[in-house]
Motif scaffolding. Sequence first.
Motif, short mmCIF file in Angstrom:
data_model
loop_
_atom_site.label_atom_id
_atom_site.label_comp_id
_atom_site.label_asym_id
_atom_site.label_seq_id
_atom_site.Cartn_x
_atom_site.Cartn_y
_atom_site.Cartn_z
N ASP B 330 1.56 -8.36 10.00
CA ASP B 330 0.27 -7.71 10.19
C ASP B 330 -0.07 -7.18 11.63
O ASP B 330 -0.79 -6.14 11.52
CB ASP B 330 -0.61 -9.08 9.88
CG ASP B 330 -2.20 -8.66 9.89
OD1 ASP B 330 -2.48 -7.83 8.75
OD2 ASP B 330 -3.17 -9.15 10.34
N ARG B 331 0.61 -7.80 12.68
CA ARG B 331 0.43 -7.30 13.89
C ARG B 331 1.18 -5.95 14.17
O ARG B 331 0.56 -4.92 14.81
CB ARG B 331 0.75 -8.48 14.96
CG ARG B 331 0.60 -7.88 16.35
CD ARG B 331 0.60 -9.07 17.23
NE ARG B 331 0.38 -8.72 18.67
CZ ARG B 331 0.66 -9.55 19.59
NH1 ARG B 331 0.87 -10.95 19.31
NH2 ARG B 331 0.55 -9.06 20.80
N TYR B 332 2.29 -5.85 13.78
CA TYR B 332 3.28 -4.81 13.96
C TYR B 332 3.70 -3.67 13.09
O TYR B 332 4.05 -2.72 13.30
CB TYR B 332 4.72 -5.19 14.61
CG TYR B 332 4.30 -6.15 15.82
CD1 TYR B 332 4.21 -5.54 17.01
CD2 TYR B 332 4.69 -7.60 15.73
CE1 TYR B 332 4.12 -6.28 18.15
CE2 TYR B 332 4.48 -8.37 16.92
CZ TYR B 332 4.13 -7.69 18.14
OH TYR B 332 4.00 -8.57 19.19
N GLY B 333 3.15 -4.35 11.70
CA GLY B 333 3.68 -3.07 10.81
C GLY B 333 2.81 -1.86 10.54
O GLY B 333 1.71 -1.86 11.36
N THR B 334 3.23 -1.05 9.83
CA THR B 334 2.41 0.17 9.91
C THR B 334 1.81 0.45 8.39
O THR B 334 1.79 1.55 8.08
CB THR B 334 3.24 1.49 10.05
OG1 THR B 334 4.53 1.54 9.27
CG2 THR B 334 3.62 1.60 11.67
N LYS B 335 1.89 -0.71 7.47
CA LYS B 335 1.24 -0.75 6.10
C LYS B 335 2.10 0.41 5.16
O LYS B 335 1.44 0.86 4.54
CB LYS B 335 -0.10 -0.32 6.03
CG LYS B 335 -1.00 -1.33 7.04
CD LYS B 335 -2.46 -0.90 6.84
CE LYS B 335 -3.30 -1.50 8.02
NZ LYS B 335 -3.23 -2.97 7.89
N MET B 380 4.90 14.44 -2.35
CA MET B 380 4.30 15.30 -1.23
C MET B 380 4.73 14.45 -0.08
O MET B 380 4.24 15.28 1.13
CB MET B 380 2.79 15.49 -1.37
CG MET B 380 2.68 16.63 -2.17
SD MET B 380 2.60 18.45 -1.62
CE MET B 380 2.16 19.11 -2.90
N GLY B 381 4.96 13.25 -0.01
CA GLY B 381 5.02 12.58 1.20
C GLY B 381 4.73 11.02 0.86
O GLY B 381 4.31 11.10 -0.50
N ILE B 382 4.65 10.28 1.84
CA ILE B 382 4.28 8.96 1.35
C ILE B 382 2.93 8.59 2.35
O ILE B 382 2.89 8.35 3.49
CB ILE B 382 5.11 7.72 1.66
CG1 ILE B 382 6.74 7.95 0.57
CG2 ILE B 382 4.91 6.32 1.65
CD1 ILE B 382 7.79 7.20 0.95
N SER B 383 2.17 8.21 1.40
CA SER B 383 0.56 8.08 2.29
C SER B 383 0.51 6.46 2.76
O SER B 383 0.91 5.72 2.08
CB SER B 383 -0.68 8.08 1.32
OG SER B 383 -1.86 7.46 1.81
N THR B 384 0.36 6.57 4.14
CA THR B 384 0.13 5.18 4.67
C THR B 384 -1.44 4.90 5.25
O THR B 384 -1.69 4.12 5.86
CB THR B 384 0.95 4.99 6.01
OG1 THR B 384 0.79 6.18 6.87
CG2 THR B 384 2.58 4.93 5.67
N GLN B 385 -2.37 5.63 4.51
CA GLN B 385 -3.65 5.27 4.60
C GLN B 385 -4.14 4.81 3.30
O GLN B 385 -3.66 4.75 2.24
CB GLN B 385 -4.27 6.65 5.10
CG GLN B 385 -4.84 7.70 3.88
CD GLN B 385 -5.40 8.55 4.37
OE1 GLN B 385 -5.40 9.02 5.71
NE2 GLN B 385 -6.34 9.36 3.59
N LYS B 386 -5.34 4.52 3.30
CA LYS B 386 -5.84 3.70 2.03
C LYS B 386 -6.72 4.70 1.25
O LYS B 386 -7.03 4.18 0.06
CB LYS B 386 -6.55 2.50 2.62
CG LYS B 386 -5.91 1.37 3.29
CD LYS B 386 -6.73 0.30 3.73
CE LYS B 386 -5.87 -0.69 4.24
NZ LYS B 386 -6.82 -1.97 4.67
N ILE B 387 -6.92 5.71 1.67
CA ILE B 387 -8.05 6.44 1.01
C ILE B 387 -7.27 7.57 0.16
O ILE B 387 -6.43 8.34 0.44
CB ILE B 387 -9.17 7.53 2.01
CG1 ILE B 387 -9.69 6.47 3.05
CG2 ILE B 387 -10.03 8.13 1.19
CD1 ILE B 387 -10.69 5.18 2.60
#
Lengths: 413, 413
Positions: B330-335, B380-387
Motif C-alpha cells: 500500500d505504501r510503496y506500490g504503484t497499483k 494501448m498500454g496498461i492503465s494505472t489510474q482508476k478512471i
Amino acid sequence: MSSLIIQCKKLRDAAKVLGIADTKTKNKALANVAKRLRIHQEYIMQENEKDVFNARKAGIKESLIDRLRLDENRIEDMIQGIQKIIDLRDPIWNSDRVWTLENGLTISKMTVPLGVIGIIYESRPNVTIDAFALALKSGNCILLRGSSTSIHSNRALVYAVKEGLKESGLPEEIIGFIDDVDRSVVMEMLTLNEYIDLIIPRGGKELIQFVIENATVPTIETGVGNCHIYIDERANLKKALRIVENAKIQRPGVCNACETILIHEQVASEFLPQLYKQFDGIVDIMGCEKTRGIITVKTAEEQDWMEEYLDYKVAIKVVQNIQEAILHIDRYGTKHSEAIVTESLENANLFLRQIDAAAVYVNASTRFTDGGQFGFGAEMGISTQKIHARGPIGLEELVTSKYTIMGNGQIRE
Amino acid sequence: MSSLIIQCKKLRDAAKVLGIADTKTKNKALANVAKRLRIHQEYIMQENEKDVFNARKAGIKESLIDRLRLDENRIEDMIQGIQKIIDLRDPIWNSDRVWTLENGLTISKMTVPLGVIGIIYESRPNVTIDAFALALKSGNCILLRGSSTSIHSNRALVYAVKEGLKESGLPEEIIGFIDDVDRSVVMEMLTLNEYIDLIIPRGGKELIQFVIENATVPTIETGVGNCHIYIDERANLKKALRIVENAKIQRPGVCNACETILIHEQVASEFLPQLYKQFDGIVDIMGCEKTRGIITVKTAEEQDWMEEYLDYKVAIKVVQNIQEAILHIDRYGTKHSEAIVTESLENANLFLRQIDAAAVYVNASTRFTDGGQFGFGAEMGISTQKIHARGPIGLEELVTSKYTIMGNGQIRE
C-alpha cells in the motif's frame, strides 16, 4: 502539512475500511444517518435560516433563495433519497466479465470503489446528502466543497451525518467537509492526486472551466446542456407540440431543458403557428429568417444558437433536411441531450447513430436525462464528457475495476 | 490557426465517418493496411535504417537500438497483430444494459467510439501500428506523437497505413501523425479539448508526469509498475520459487516485472537460501536486515522499496504477517500488478480484497498483466489510474457510451 492534506490522509485511511465493508454495514450506516437527519431537523433548519438571512442581506434573488431554503418537506425528501439508495444493489465486488485462459488462469474483472471522491458544488444543500449517500453505498469516501452561501446548512448536515456514522461502526472520517470559503483551498484540492481519485464539479460553466483548467486529479465534467429538439418532416405534430412544450416549460432552469427547436421546412408552416400560440406570453422566441417569415418573433443571432438560456426563452431554426439538423447540433450542441420527433424509422436510426451526445431521444422529452428518472436512485451530476461516465452519474459509475487472477503456479513462457 | 489544429479538424471530420462505419468496412481497411505493410516492407526497413544510424551516432545503447530496429520478422509480427484485431469482436454499438421505465421509455446504454484519441509514445515503432489498428477497429481516429528517435520509421509506417486506407473507402485522415520533433507541439496537443477526446501517454515516468501536469484533455496514466510478490507463511515454496524467478528474470525491463519480494518470517529461512542459489550471478539482491541475517546480500535502503529497477535487481523484505505485506504494498506500490503465493484460501481472499491495484494475482507470475496475455489482442498500454480504464487498455476500453431512449410521445410530469 496543510489542514486539507491532514483531512485527506484521514479520508484515505477511512477509504481502506469502507472499501471492504459489507452491504449490511453500509446500509445500516445510511439508515442511521437518515435517522439523525430527522433527530437534528430543527437544528438543521435553524442553521439554514442563517444562510437564508445572509443571502437576503447580500441581495441574492428570491428564486435562488428558494433553492437554498430547507424545510420539513425538503429534509424528508433527503431522508427518502437515502432510503432509495439503501434499496439499490451494492455496486461493489460484482463482475460481468470472468474468463479462463488456455493456461488455466481465471481472470475476473471485479468492481471496486474509486477511493476518495471530491465534489465541488454550488447548488442546493441536498447535494451534500445525495453525494454522501451515493459515495458511501459505492464504498467511497467523499470530500465536499459546497458554496459559501450554504455553509451553515452544509455544516449542520455534515454534523448529522457524522453523528449517524458514529453509531454505525464505520469511521466518521468517511465524510470530509472543507469548512473554508477561501478559493485557494479549491486550487489545492485540484492537485492532490495522491489523496483524491476523482473530482466532480457541479455548478455553472465558469466553475467547471476552472476545474478542468487547473485540475491534475482526474475530473468528470458535468452539466452544461444546450439541448435541441428536431421536428422531422415525418413527425406527428401533436406529439411534437407536447414534447417541445414539456422540454421547454416544465422546468426551464435545468440542464436537460430544451434551448433550440429545429424544424423541417416541410412542416414549419403548419407547426410554427401552433407553437406560437402555445408559447404566447410564456416563452420568448428568437427565430431564424425563415421562422420570421411564418411567425412574428425576434431575430435569432449567432449567440442564440450557442446559449444555454435556462429561462423561458427558445431559439427556432427552420432546416432543409435532417442532415442540416444534425450538422447544427454537431456545431452548437454540448453533447448533453438531443431529441428527434419522427415516425420514420430510417430518420430515427440516422439521428440515433449520428448524434454525438450523452442521451439521444426519439419521440420523448429531453427532460428525462436524470439519475432519478433513469432509475439510478440519485445522481452526482450529469457527465457531458466521454471518459469514465457519460450521462447521469449514479452508483454504477462511482466504481473502478480490479482484475483478480487465480492461478496454480502459472508462469509466462 | 496552427498546423496541428488544421490536422485535428480533419481528424474530427474523419471521426464522423469512421464512427458509423460497419465492421466489414473497418476489417477490410485493416486488411488493406496489413497488405501495404508487406508491399512497403523494404521501404520501411530502409527508413528504419536511418533511425538506427542516427541512434548509433547519438551513442544510444545497443539494447535500446535493438528495440528500435525493424526487420522482416518484426514487420510480420505487426501484420499478425492486425490480423488478431480483425478477428476480435467489434466493440461498437453493443449494449449490456437495456431497460424499460414504467412510462414505457426504453433506454439502451450503447457503446460508441470516443472520437479522436491522442497517443504520445517513446517506445518501439510497432506501437504506431498497434495503436492505429486498435483505434480503427473501435471506430476512433488516432493522432500519433512518437519519439524523434523513430521518426523515419514512423513516417514510413504511417505512409503505408494511408496507402492502405486510400483503397478502403475510408478517409486517410483517420490517422494523424505529428511530424515535428518540437516539444511545444506536445504542449499544444495537451490542451486541444475541442478536438481530442483522450490522450494516452506511453513511456517513462517523466513523460507521464509531464502529461498529467499539463493536460486539460482527459488522460489515462500508464505504465509505471513497482510490482511485489508476497510469499505467505502458507505458500508452496516450489511454486513460489518458479513464480518469483519468472516475474523477475523472464523480462526484467517491463512494467509487470517483479521489483520487490516480501517473505513471511516463518518461511524466510527455508526460502531465502533457495532463492539466493537461483539468483546467484544473475540478479542483484538488496535485502532488509532480517534478510541479511539469512543470506549475504547488500542492504536495501528506503529508495529500494520505491524503485522500479527494470533490471536484474530485486529488493527483499521479511515481514511478520500478511498485514505487514499489505501495508508495505500500500505504501510503496504503484497499483499495477501484485501477487500472493499461498495455499490458504483466507489469506488469498484477504489479499485480493485489500490490495488496491489494476491486477491482483494468487499463485501466478505478475508478468501476465498484458493485453495480449489477457486475450485482448493488443493493448494501448496498461492503465494505472482508476478512471475509465484500469489495467491493459484493449478494444473494449476505447469506447464511451450513449444512452438511446425510444419513446412514443412521453413527457415528464
